[in-house]
Motif scaffolding. Structure first.
Motif, PDB file in Angstrom:
ATOM      1  N   PHE A  74       0.779  -1.194   0.111  1.00 54.62           N
ATOM      2  CA  PHE A  74       0.040  -0.095   0.145  1.00 54.62           C
ATOM      3  C   PHE A  74       0.806   1.146   0.018  1.00 54.62           C
ATOM      4  CE2 PHE A  74      -2.743  -3.287   2.287  1.00 54.62           C
ATOM      5  CZ  PHE A  74      -3.665  -3.367   1.103  1.00 54.62           C
ATOM      6  N   GLU A  75       1.938   1.173   0.844  1.00 56.27           N
ATOM      7  CA  GLU A  75       2.670   2.515   0.993  1.00 56.27           C
ATOM      8  C   GLU A  75       3.324   2.917  -0.554  1.00 56.27           C
ATOM      9  OE1 GLU A  75       5.295   3.153   4.243  1.00 56.27           O
ATOM     10  OE2 GLU A  75       3.938   2.607   5.754  1.00 56.27           O
ATOM     11  N   ASN A  76       3.840   1.860  -1.124  1.00 58.66           N
ATOM     12  CA  ASN A  76       4.352   2.129  -2.416  1.00 58.66           C
ATOM     13  C   ASN A  76       3.483   2.736  -3.283  1.00 58.66           C
ATOM     14  OD1 ASN A  76       7.210   1.830  -2.091  1.00 58.66           O
ATOM     15  ND2 ASN A  76       7.115  -0.492  -2.118  1.00 58.66           N
ATOM     16  N   CYS A  77       2.345   2.049  -3.206  1.00 55.43           N
ATOM     17  CA  CYS A  77       1.094   2.753  -4.106  1.00 55.43           C
ATOM     18  C   CYS A  77       0.878   3.820  -3.904  1.00 55.43           C
ATOM     19  CB  CYS A  77      -0.033   1.870  -3.944  1.00 55.43           C
ATOM     20  SG  CYS A  77      -1.590   2.334  -4.811  1.00 55.43           S
ATOM     21  N   LEU A  78       0.824   4.425  -2.641  1.00 59.02           N
ATOM     22  CA  LEU A  78       0.311   5.888  -2.225  1.00 59.02           C
ATOM     23  C   LEU A  78       1.282   6.921  -2.690  1.00 59.02           C
ATOM     24  CD1 LEU A  78      -0.940   4.754   1.325  1.00 59.02           C
ATOM     25  CD2 LEU A  78      -2.202   5.915  -0.536  1.00 59.02           C
ATOM     26  N   ARG A  79       2.752   6.334  -2.707  1.00 55.33           N
ATOM     27  CA  ARG A  79       3.994   7.250  -3.092  1.00 55.33           C
ATOM     28  C   ARG A  79       3.693   7.334  -4.773  1.00 55.33           C
ATOM     29  NH1 ARG A  79       6.754   4.660   1.136  1.00 55.33           N
ATOM     30  NH2 ARG A  79       7.169   6.084   2.812  1.00 55.33           N
ATOM     31  N   LEU A  80       3.403   6.352  -5.374  1.00 55.16           N
ATOM     32  CA  LEU A  80       3.329   6.253  -6.646  1.00 55.16           C
ATOM     33  C   LEU A  80       2.236   7.187  -7.212  1.00 55.16           C
ATOM     34  CD1 LEU A  80       4.509   5.340  -9.667  1.00 55.16           C
ATOM     35  CD2 LEU A  80       2.815   3.193  -9.239  1.00 55.16           C
ATOM     36  N   TRP A  81       0.893   6.988  -6.546  1.00 53.11           N
ATOM     37  CA  TRP A  81      -0.097   8.023  -6.733  1.00 53.11           C
ATOM     38  C   TRP A  81      -0.042   9.146  -6.549  1.00 53.11           C
ATOM     39  CZ3 TRP A  81      -4.655   3.994  -6.030  1.00 53.11           C
ATOM     40  CH2 TRP A  81      -4.851   2.818  -6.917  1.00 53.11           C
ATOM     41  N   GLU A  82       0.723   9.421  -5.531  1.00 50.26           N
ATOM     42  CA  GLU A  82       0.766  10.840  -5.131  1.00 50.26           C
ATOM     43  C   GLU A  82       1.659  11.832  -6.139  1.00 50.26           C
ATOM     44  OE1 GLU A  82       3.009  13.525  -1.425  1.00 50.26           O
ATOM     45  OE2 GLU A  82       3.487  11.433  -1.841  1.00 50.26           O
ATOM     46  N   HIS A  83       2.720  10.920  -6.571  1.00 55.76           N
ATOM     47  CA  HIS A  83       3.623  11.347  -7.937  1.00 55.76           C
ATOM     48  C   HIS A  83       2.605  11.575  -8.984  1.00 55.76           C
ATOM     49  CE1 HIS A  83       7.105  12.082 -10.414  1.00 55.76           C
ATOM     50  NE2 HIS A  83       6.677  11.081 -11.114  1.00 55.76           N
ATOM     51  N   THR A  84       1.732  10.683  -9.291  1.00 58.83           N
ATOM     52  CA  THR A  84       0.853  10.931 -10.294  1.00 58.83           C
ATOM     53  C   THR A  84       0.099  11.881 -10.493  1.00 58.83           C
ATOM     54  OG1 THR A  84       0.835   8.333 -10.627  1.00 58.83           O
ATOM     55  CG2 THR A  84      -0.700   9.293 -11.949  1.00 58.83           C
ATOM     56  N   PHE A  85      -0.651  12.187  -9.097  1.00 59.12           N
ATOM     57  CA  PHE A  85      -1.409  13.303  -8.739  1.00 59.12           C
ATOM     58  C   PHE A  85      -0.581  14.514  -9.236  1.00 59.12           C
ATOM     59  CE2 PHE A  85      -2.450  16.928  -6.464  1.00 59.12           C
ATOM     60  CZ  PHE A  85      -3.957  16.960  -6.142  1.00 59.12           C
ATOM     61  N   HIS A  86       0.787  14.748  -8.986  1.00 52.01           N
ATOM     62  CA  HIS A  86       1.425  15.712  -9.103  1.00 52.01           C
ATOM     63  C   HIS A  86       1.524  16.154 -10.880  1.00 52.01           C
ATOM     64  CE1 HIS A  86       1.918  17.540  -5.401  1.00 52.01           C
ATOM     65  NE2 HIS A  86       2.349  16.435  -5.035  1.00 52.01           N
ATOM     66  N   LEU A  87       1.744  14.703 -11.419  1.00 52.13           N
ATOM     67  CA  LEU A  87       1.928  14.637 -13.003  1.00 52.13           C
ATOM     68  C   LEU A  87       0.595  15.257 -13.573  1.00 52.13           C
ATOM     69  CD1 LEU A  87       3.754  11.517 -13.545  1.00 52.13           C
ATOM     70  CD2 LEU A  87       4.496  13.596 -13.554  1.00 52.13           C
ATOM     71  N   PHE A  88      -0.423  14.785 -13.019  1.00 50.28           N
ATOM     72  CA  PHE A  88      -1.845  15.391 -13.578  1.00 50.28           C
ATOM     73  C   PHE A  88      -1.952  16.780 -13.513  1.00 50.28           C
ATOM     74  CE2 PHE A  88      -3.815  10.928 -13.276  1.00 50.28           C
ATOM     75  CZ  PHE A  88      -4.431  10.881 -14.469  1.00 50.28           C
ATOM     76  N   GLN A  89      -1.457  17.369 -12.403  1.00 53.37           N
ATOM     77  CA  GLN A  89      -1.557  18.881 -12.040  1.00 53.37           C
ATOM     78  C   GLN A  89      -0.613  19.464 -12.887  1.00 53.37           C
ATOM     79  OE1 GLN A  89      -2.572  20.931  -8.100  1.00 53.37           O
ATOM     80  NE2 GLN A  89      -0.067  20.744  -8.041  1.00 53.37           N
ATOM     81  N   ASN A  90       0.752  18.981 -13.129  1.00 55.84           N
ATOM     82  CA  ASN A  90       1.310  19.870 -13.891  1.00 55.84           C
ATOM     83  C   ASN A  90       1.025  19.835 -15.387  1.00 55.84           C
ATOM     84  OD1 ASN A  90       3.120  20.095 -11.548  1.00 55.84           O
ATOM     85  ND2 ASN A  90       4.501  18.509 -12.100  1.00 55.84           N
TER      86      ASN A  90
END
Length: 634
Positions: A371-387
């Protein structure tokens, strides 16, 4: 002689080619020649006029006679009917010119164009050149081009994608036509207006290797992109024409080509959403990446790589072929390598397809309970979407936390708060309804973390501080509901529409714990008497209508926080009037009578219609207080 007999005789004369030279005389004797020329004969399932009949039979002299007797030649040559083509197929909207070309009567066709002014752009479905290309009528194509009747490049299909003859023949694999069109000056770089399609792109997309070679030899650029940024190389790969891919790779050797090669290599192991049952081809991926390294080395095109981040397990993209060879048998590491390559290439282009594999990998990590690696990956993905200026959402994080709670997996408080702070990102402020509801879900999850896990004082304070900061923003939904409204509303639970079963198993609304956290750590910012737009309800009005077991406790909590029990909504009802069970009514009744003096005064001002806004302007505390005690109903 009746009209029908005359028409039949004229039909026979034209059909036979006016062998007795009587057509001119017969036409002159008619009272209304134009009516006769316009007349549509229905014979053998064909609907044709005399001009079309002459065109089908190839009688050029007859055509000239008919044209000479018309008072409106332009109208006559553009009349259409229904005929059988030379291939036996029934064709609608066929003109005399189309009939002549279909039968190969090109002298006659020239007469219709040069004498009659017939348009080469009015075919049954498309301009004549396009129809001829589609039907591989090389003779018609030659006739139209050799005589200068058409513009090869500008003559296009009537409907989308509006290809010209070169694009159509390239897509369909008509090599001889492509070669001829190129010889006659067709522009290989000509693009469609809407999609920027080129002939080379069409050929590559359909796997026409011989035509790809022909177009490239004629100077077609392999780097031309369509409207969504796809080059011929990408189009060939997407449609599984690997023989075309190999040819284009050997032909070009610039950095753009190398990056496309790298993207293609990644595609062999990264699945596309919606595409299942495709096994990763690691060997193919490795071969292409090694080839890209050699091309970079030969052309001195070094990579610009990103810093190591947690989302990718702090791995960095390989910079040399030697580094890459060390990981070529580690499939998981190759997958991360592919993600790193894609981000390097696609992020500057703001290409949304960058994010899909990251979301898919996150789901795989959840299946592995990572779960933790998923959360970190999706947090990064969130910022990609935003950028990339795309819409963001936090519902996936809500789901992951619910999965962790359901399986009794401890949630890192630091990581949780880090994810919660995404609610303050600019992209979330633009998404009012989803953002505030997801934030509320985080508050509910926070209550469970605080209850179930042993936390340090610092960790607890960080959660409390986030709740305080969230409440300070005083967000509302589009219908004016605050966090407090949502936390006490049954509808909030019903509105959960992502991974519904798994999330609803953990989260429930109205929520006593959530309400308590909001009122305790956001008390400075929470307006307990805030009203929604649709019904003018306060949170107390909403919870009073609930039949959930915690509803009476929530009512007490809100009243203890200072809510007024006598506020009227748009239907002139107090929370007491809205209550559905006796327990809630009894709780509210204690606070409804006797009224506070200031409440009675507010009611009096409203009932007497006193103009209080001159003294207490809109937005002031007293103005709002009076508004809640009756003015809202007006």
């Amino acid at each position: 002689m009746d009209n029908r007999t005359i028409d039949d005789e004229l039909y026979s004369i034209v059909y036979q080619g006016d062998i007795s030279n009587e057509l001119d005389t017969r036409l002159k004797s008619l009272p209304d020649i134009d009516k006769t020329l316009d007349f549509c004969y229905q014979r053998d399932n064909q609907h044709i006029n005399l001009l079309m009949l002459a065109a089908l039979e190839g009688h050029d002299r007859v055509i000239r006679i008919l044209l000479s007797h018309s008072s409106n030649v332009k109208h006559l040559v553009e009349l259409t009917g229904i005929v059988y083509g030379i291939d036996g197929i029934r064709v609608f909207h066929a003109s005399a010119l189309w009939c002549a070309c279909d039968r190969g009567h090109y002298t006659l066709a020239r007469t219709l164009i040069e004498v009659g002014g017939a348009s080469v752009y009015h075919g049954p479905r498309n301009p004549l050149l396009i129809d001829a290309t589609i039907n591989q009528r090389f003779d018609t194509i030659q006739f139209l081009i050799e005589n200068g009747y058409v513009d090869i490049n500008r003559t296009r299909e009537n409907n989308h994608p509006k290809y010209n003859s070169l694009m159509i023949s390239a897509a369909r694999g008509y090599t001889m036509i492509v070669a001829y069109l190129l010889e006659k000056g067709a522009k290989v770089e000509y693009k469609t207006r809407k999609y920027n399609d080129t002939a080379l792109g069409c050929a590559a997309m359909h796997g026409r290797l011989d035509i790809v070679q022909l177009l490239c030899s004629a100077g077609a650029s392999t780097s031309m992109k369509n409207s969504i940024g796809e080059t011929p190389l990408i189009l060939a790969f997407k449609n599984d024409h690997l023989h075309v891919v190999d040819y284009l790779l050997d032909l070009t050797n610039n950095e753009l080509c190398i990056e496309e090669l790298e993207i293609i290599a990644c595609s062999f192991i990264i699945p596309r959403r919606g595409v299942s049952n495709i096994q990763p081809q690691y060997v193919r991926m490795v071969d292409l990446i090694r080839k890209s390294f050699k091309m970079r080395q030969a052309k001195n095109f070094p990579k610009t790589i990103m810093k190591p981040i947690a989302a990718y397990n702090f791995q960095q993209e390989c910079q040399t072929i030697e580094e890459f060879d060390k990981i070529q048998h580690d499939h998981d590491r190759l997958y991360i390598e592919a993600l790193l390559i894609r981000e390097r290439i696609l992020l500057p282009k703001k290409t949304i397809v960058l994010c899909d594999p990251l979301l898919i990998r996150g789901e795989k990590l959840i299946e592995q309970c990572d779960f933790e690696n998923c959360l970190r990956l999706w947090e990064h993905t969130f910022h990609l979407f935003q950028n990339m200026n795309h819409e963001t959402s936090l519902h996936r994080f809500v789901w992951v936390f619910c999965k962790m709670l359901a399986t009794n997996v401890s949630i890192s408080p630091q990581l949780f708060v880090q994810i919660c702070h995404l609610t303050f990102e600019p992209s979330e402020k633009n998404n009012k309804n989803h953002s505030i509801k997801n934030a509320l879900c985080f508050v509910t999850i926070a209550s469970m973390i605080l209850e179930r896990q042993t936390l340090t004082e610092e960790e607890r304070l960080s959660i409390y501080q986030w709740i305080n900061d969230l409440c300070r923003q005083q967000r509302r939904t589009s219908c004016g509901q605050t966090l407090l409204h949502l936390s006490v509303n049954d509808q909030t639970y019903r509105d959960i529409n992502y991974r519904t079963n798994e999330i609803k198993q953990i989260l429930n609304f109205p929520s006593l714990c959530t309400t308590q956290l909001l009122l305790t750590y956001g008390n400075r910012w929470i307006d307990v008497d805030a009203i929604d737009i649709s019904n003018g309800n306060t949170a107390l009005h909403i919870i009073a209508q609930s039949t959930k077991i915690d509803a009476p406790s929530i009512v007490k909590l809100i009243i203890d926080a200072g809510a007024h029990g006598d506020c009227l909504n748009k239907h002139k009802k107090t929370p007491f009037d809205c209550a559905r069970n006796t327990e809630i009514k009894s709780v509210l009744q204690k606070y409804q009578k006797p009224f506070l003096l200031k409440c009675l005064c507010a009611r009096f001002i409203v009932e007497q219609q006193l103009n209080y806004e001159l003294t207490w302007h809109k937005g002031t505390q007293l103005n709002n207080f009076i508004y809640l005690h009756g003015c809202i109903t007006k």
